[in-house]
Design a protein around this motif. Sequence first.
Motif, PDB file in Angstrom:
ATOM      1  N   PRO A   1     -10.408  10.594  -3.553  1.00 19.10           N
ATOM      2  CA  PRO A   1      -9.105   9.868  -4.102  1.00 19.10           C
ATOM      3  C   PRO A   1      -9.165   8.974  -5.203  1.00 19.10           C
ATOM      4  O   PRO A   1     -10.264   8.289  -5.284  1.00 19.10           O
ATOM      5  CB  PRO A   1      -8.468   9.419  -2.620  1.00 19.10           C
TER       6      PRO A   1
ATOM      7  N   TRP B   1      -4.114   6.693  -3.582  1.00 20.82           N
ATOM      8  CA  TRP B   1      -3.506   5.503  -3.036  1.00 20.82           C
ATOM      9  C   TRP B   1      -3.040   4.466  -3.912  1.00 20.82           C
ATOM     10  O   TRP B   1      -3.790   4.498  -5.280  1.00 20.82           O
ATOM     11  CB  TRP B   1      -3.958   5.127  -1.654  1.00 20.82           C
TER      12      TRP B   1
ATOM     13  N   LEU C   1      -8.376   7.896   3.519  1.00 15.72           N
ATOM     14  CA  LEU C   1      -7.767   8.844   2.915  1.00 15.72           C
ATOM     15  C   LEU C   1      -8.648  10.048   2.571  1.00 15.72           C
ATOM     16  O   LEU C   1      -8.249  11.060   1.955  1.00 15.72           O
ATOM     17  CB  LEU C   1      -7.134   8.373   1.578  1.00 15.72           C
TER      18      LEU C   1
ATOM     19  N   CYS D   1       0.596   5.881  -1.344  1.00 14.28           N
ATOM     20  CA  CYS D   1       0.119   7.085  -1.574  1.00 14.28           C
ATOM     21  C   CYS D   1       0.726   7.323  -2.932  1.00 14.28           C
ATOM     22  O   CYS D   1       1.823   6.996  -3.372  1.00 14.28           O
ATOM     23  CB  CYS D   1       0.125   8.163  -0.796  1.00 14.28           C
TER      24      CYS D   1
ATOM     25  N   LEU E   1       2.240   8.752   7.495  1.00 15.81           N
ATOM     26  CA  LEU E   1       1.553   9.325   6.253  1.00 15.81           C
ATOM     27  C   LEU E   1       2.057  10.828   6.230  1.00 15.81           C
ATOM     28  O   LEU E   1       2.473  11.436   5.097  1.00 15.81           O
ATOM     29  CB  LEU E   1       0.380   9.078   6.172  1.00 15.81           C
TER      30      LEU E   1
ATOM     31  N   HIS F   1      -9.649   3.179   1.180  1.00 17.61           N
ATOM     32  CA  HIS F   1     -10.219   4.216   0.408  1.00 17.61           C
ATOM     33  C   HIS F   1     -10.773   5.435   1.400  1.00 17.61           C
ATOM     34  O   HIS F   1     -10.586   6.629   1.082  1.00 17.61           O
ATOM     35  CB  HIS F   1     -10.803   3.897  -0.756  1.00 17.61           C
TER      36      HIS F   1
ATOM     37  N   TYR G   1       0.739  -1.207  -0.079  1.00 23.40           N
ATOM     38  CA  TYR G   1       0.076  -0.119   0.116  1.00 23.40           C
ATOM     39  C   TYR G   1       0.944   1.283   0.035  1.00 23.40           C
ATOM     40  O   TYR G   1       2.061   1.216   0.472  1.00 23.40           O
ATOM     41  CB  TYR G   1      -0.773  -0.065   1.072  1.00 23.40           C
TER      42      TYR G   1
ATOM     43  N   GLN H   1       4.440  13.081   3.833  1.00 23.95           N
ATOM     44  CA  GLN H   1       3.767  14.106   2.961  1.00 23.95           C
ATOM     45  C   GLN H   1       4.357  15.468   3.162  1.00 23.95           C
ATOM     46  O   GLN H   1       4.511  16.264   2.377  1.00 23.95           O
ATOM     47  CB  GLN H   1       2.338  14.411   3.501  1.00 23.95           C
TER      48      GLN H   1
ATOM     49  N   LEU I   1       3.386   3.449   2.189  1.00 27.00           N
ATOM     50  CA  LEU I   1       2.457   3.595   3.709  1.00 27.00           C
ATOM     51  C   LEU I   1       2.511   2.334   4.349  1.00 27.00           C
ATOM     52  O   LEU I   1       2.749   1.144   3.972  1.00 27.00           O
ATOM     53  CB  LEU I   1       1.031   3.781   3.159  1.00 27.00           C
TER      54      LEU I   1
ATOM     55  N   SER J   1       4.979   8.411  -6.104  1.00 31.91           N
ATOM     56  CA  SER J   1       4.240   7.554  -5.114  1.00 31.91           C
ATOM     57  C   SER J   1       5.418   7.516  -3.924  1.00 31.91           C
ATOM     58  O   SER J   1       6.451   7.525  -4.209  1.00 31.91           O
ATOM     59  CB  SER J   1       3.812   6.314  -5.760  1.00 31.91           C
TER      60      SER J   1
ATOM     61  N   VAL K   1      -1.510  14.776  -2.406  1.00 33.51           N
ATOM     62  CA  VAL K   1      -1.936  13.434  -2.330  1.00 33.51           C
ATOM     63  C   VAL K   1      -3.077  13.358  -3.343  1.00 33.51           C
ATOM     64  O   VAL K   1      -4.056  13.882  -3.083  1.00 33.51           O
ATOM     65  CB  VAL K   1      -2.232  13.058  -0.824  1.00 33.51           C
TER      66      VAL K   1
ATOM     67  N   TYR L   1      -7.621   5.380  -7.042  1.00 28.23           N
ATOM     68  CA  TYR L   1      -6.994   4.134  -6.604  1.00 28.23           C
ATOM     69  C   TYR L   1      -6.124   3.493  -7.825  1.00 28.23           C
ATOM     70  O   TYR L   1      -6.790   3.368  -8.726  1.00 28.23           O
ATOM     71  CB  TYR L   1      -8.338   3.245  -6.239  1.00 28.23           C
TER      72      TYR L   1
END
Length: 325
Positions: free
Chosen positions: A146, A121, A139, A70, A102, A136, A68, A106, A88, A85, A118, A148
Amino acid sequence: MASSSSSGLTFKLHPLVIVNISDHYTRVKSQLNLPPSLTSASSAATSNNNNNNSNGGENNQQPLPRVYGCVIGVQRGRTVVIFNSFELIYDPSTRSLDRSFLEKKQELYKKVFPHFYVLGWYSTGSDAQESDMHFHKALMDINESPLYVLLNPAINPAQKDLPVTIYESELHIIDGVPQLIFVRSSYTIETVEAERISVDHVAHLKPSGGSAATQLAAQLTGIHSAIKMLNSRIRVLHQYLVGMQKGDIPCESSLLRQVSSLLRRLPAIESEKFQDDFLMEYNDTLLITYLAMFTNCSSTMNELVDKFNTAYDRHSRRGGRTAFI
């Protein structure tokens, strides 16, 4: 899951994101010491495991891990560009996301790329799963909508398209209840020159560590051959004009007009700016070549020292002396 998105957004994905996700997955899989036979069955292992668990059966095949992270980039109007990217820390069993990690990542990216934020993810797998919606929604406090990015690590030689899918989330009414679902979105690959060279070099690396002849080398060889041929043709024209000027060859006005028209097509590269730019790029290339030569020599010297120490250590065990390097 709906077939396609209706948001009207245009997504542009840079190859660096795909390389980062693939590298992340490969490192995690290598750390778990999974057998290579599981590589081509990543999605099948997970789906079969779920089916067997639901049927009360047992599955001896260990499912591959999921990673996983971002994805970051910019949005210009209706165009979303995914540039990079980062990883995480997420535990799927407890559905816990390390928020402090995170926020720290960031903040670090904001210092280097202040315009990036961001966008969503990424993860790995054959298809979006119901459990992905929990991550999902986690975030949505950073990005209210967001995206995916899903990379399928399964090897399929018959597949010609990239094993990457981008999903958006849309609110649909299902059985009278509003629910968020994943919908597929189309995307295009956007690259810059540095990415094309780097990705091409990485894609053609031999397993032994040496680099094979890449498409870049073939392209440069073709350009060199074309320039060499152009130079030889221009020399022929020059010799012909010199002979015509001396009177050895009869003068032909039609041929002179054709030569004049051809010479006008050649770019004028005698300007001072061109010389400065050319010399700067030429010197940079020489420095890079010089650095690569030093690196290669250092590597060879280290190997020689290691071999010498190994041989001297064996000799010292018999003679009672110690190595001095």
